[in-house]
Scaffold this motif. Structure first.
Motif, short mmCIF file in Angstrom:
data_model
loop_
_atom_site.label_atom_id
_atom_site.label_comp_id
_atom_site.label_asym_id
_atom_site.label_seq_id
_atom_site.Cartn_x
_atom_site.Cartn_y
_atom_site.Cartn_z
N TRP A 138 100.89 59.06 49.52
CA TRP A 138 101.94 59.78 48.80
C TRP A 138 101.51 61.16 48.33
O TRP A 138 102.35 62.06 48.20
CB TRP A 138 102.49 58.95 47.65
CG TRP A 138 101.78 59.11 46.34
CD1 TRP A 138 100.74 58.37 45.88
CD2 TRP A 138 102.07 60.07 45.32
NE1 TRP A 138 100.36 58.80 44.64
CE2 TRP A 138 101.16 59.84 44.27
CE3 TRP A 138 103.00 61.09 45.18
CZ2 TRP A 138 101.16 60.60 43.10
CZ3 TRP A 138 102.99 61.84 44.01
CH2 TRP A 138 102.08 61.59 43.00
N THR A 139 100.24 61.39 48.10
CA THR A 139 99.80 62.69 47.60
C THR A 139 99.97 63.80 48.64
O THR A 139 99.95 64.97 48.30
CB THR A 139 98.33 62.63 47.15
OG1 THR A 139 97.53 62.14 48.23
CG2 THR A 139 98.17 61.73 45.95
N SER A 140 100.18 63.44 49.89
CA SER A 140 100.39 64.43 50.94
C SER A 140 101.87 64.68 51.22
O SER A 140 102.22 65.22 52.28
CB SER A 140 99.69 63.98 52.22
OG SER A 140 100.29 62.80 52.71
N ILE B 38 108.15 55.38 47.93
CA ILE B 38 108.88 56.63 48.02
C ILE B 38 108.42 57.62 46.95
O ILE B 38 107.93 57.23 45.89
CB ILE B 38 110.41 56.45 47.92
CG1 ILE B 38 110.82 55.99 46.53
CG2 ILE B 38 110.94 55.54 48.98
CD1 ILE B 38 112.26 56.28 46.24
N VAL B 39 108.62 58.88 47.28
CA VAL B 39 108.42 59.98 46.35
C VAL B 39 109.74 60.74 46.34
O VAL B 39 110.28 61.06 47.39
CB VAL B 39 107.28 60.92 46.81
CG1 VAL B 39 107.15 62.10 45.88
CG2 VAL B 39 105.97 60.17 46.90
N GLU B 40 110.27 60.99 45.14
CA GLU B 40 111.54 61.71 45.05
C GLU B 40 111.44 62.76 43.96
O GLU B 40 110.92 62.50 42.88
CB GLU B 40 112.70 60.77 44.74
CG GLU B 40 114.04 61.46 44.72
CD GLU B 40 115.21 60.51 44.60
OE1 GLU B 40 116.31 60.93 44.92
OE2 GLU B 40 115.01 59.37 44.16
N SER C 225 109.31 59.11 52.28
CA SER C 225 109.01 57.67 52.37
C SER C 225 107.65 57.47 53.03
O SER C 225 107.30 58.16 53.99
CB SER C 225 110.07 56.96 53.22
OG SER C 225 111.33 57.13 52.66
N PHE C 226 106.91 56.47 52.53
CA PHE C 226 105.59 56.14 53.05
C PHE C 226 105.43 54.64 53.14
O PHE C 226 106.02 53.90 52.37
CB PHE C 226 104.48 56.69 52.13
CG PHE C 226 104.54 58.17 51.95
CD1 PHE C 226 103.96 59.01 52.88
CD2 PHE C 226 105.18 58.73 50.85
CE1 PHE C 226 104.01 60.38 52.72
CE2 PHE C 226 105.24 60.09 50.69
CZ PHE C 226 104.65 60.92 51.62
N ILE D 233 105.16 67.07 54.53
CA ILE D 233 106.15 66.39 55.37
C ILE D 233 107.54 66.89 54.99
O ILE D 233 107.81 67.16 53.82
CB ILE D 233 106.06 64.85 55.16
CG1 ILE D 233 104.65 64.37 55.48
CG2 ILE D 233 107.08 64.12 56.00
CD1 ILE D 233 104.39 62.95 55.04
N ASN D 234 108.43 66.99 55.96
CA ASN D 234 109.81 67.38 55.67
C ASN D 234 110.55 66.25 54.96
O ASN D 234 110.56 65.12 55.45
CB ASN D 234 110.55 67.76 56.95
CG ASN D 234 110.05 69.06 57.53
OD1 ASN D 234 109.53 69.91 56.82
ND2 ASN D 234 110.19 69.21 58.84
N PRO D 235 111.21 66.53 53.85
CA PRO D 235 111.91 65.49 53.10
C PRO D 235 113.34 65.28 53.58
O PRO D 235 113.90 66.10 54.31
CB PRO D 235 111.92 66.04 51.68
CG PRO D 235 112.02 67.51 51.88
CD PRO D 235 111.20 67.80 53.12
#
Length: 130
Positions: free
Chosen positions: A63-65, A38-40, A56-57, A69-71
């Motif tokens: 994750w760098t992209s 995850i990226v938060e 989430s990936f 993507i809509n969070p």
């Protein structure tokens, strides 16, 4: 010549007063389960509210992209309680208090959760990005 320096000084002073002030943002990215990365980003506003955006990936290399993507967006309040802040989240218009406390400083935000002994343990460290 004095008028020239005075006008430059005045321009810099006014630009710092009128300049845009950004809310602090904190970034966390790591695996939370063996197969979920995850990226938060948590943005804390001056009125003690926050906005949390989560991506989430399945694979860490993607994750760098996250900006493409809509969070998932969450809102809530951060309330000062002693040395910690209480992290409160809103779901379906109702307030839900999580069992977490946070500490803030100029460089990072740290989440603390109670361990099996009931003592607070640092779990998530978010790095300030602005």
């Amino acid at each position: 010549m004095k008028k020239y320096y005075l006008s430059i000084l005045l321009a810099f002073t006014l630009s710092s007063i009128i300049g845009q002030n950004t809310d602090p943002q904190y970034l966390f990215h790591d695996y939370i389960f063996s197969d979920l990365y995850i990226v938060e980003i948590i943005e804390i506003h001056p009125d003690s509210t926050y906005t949390s955006k989560t991506w989430s990936f399945e694979d860490k290399k993607d994750w760098t992209s996250y900006k493409n993507i809509n969070p998932e967006v969450k809102n809530g309040r951060i309330i000062k309680e002693g040395a910690y802040f209480r992290y409160t989240e809103y779901k379906n218009g109702k307030e839900v208090t999580l069992e977490s406390k946070i500490k803030l400083n100029k460089r990072m935000l740290v989440f603390y959760y109670p361990n099996s002994n009931g003592k607070l343990e640092a779990q998530g460290k978010y790095k300030r990005i602005n």
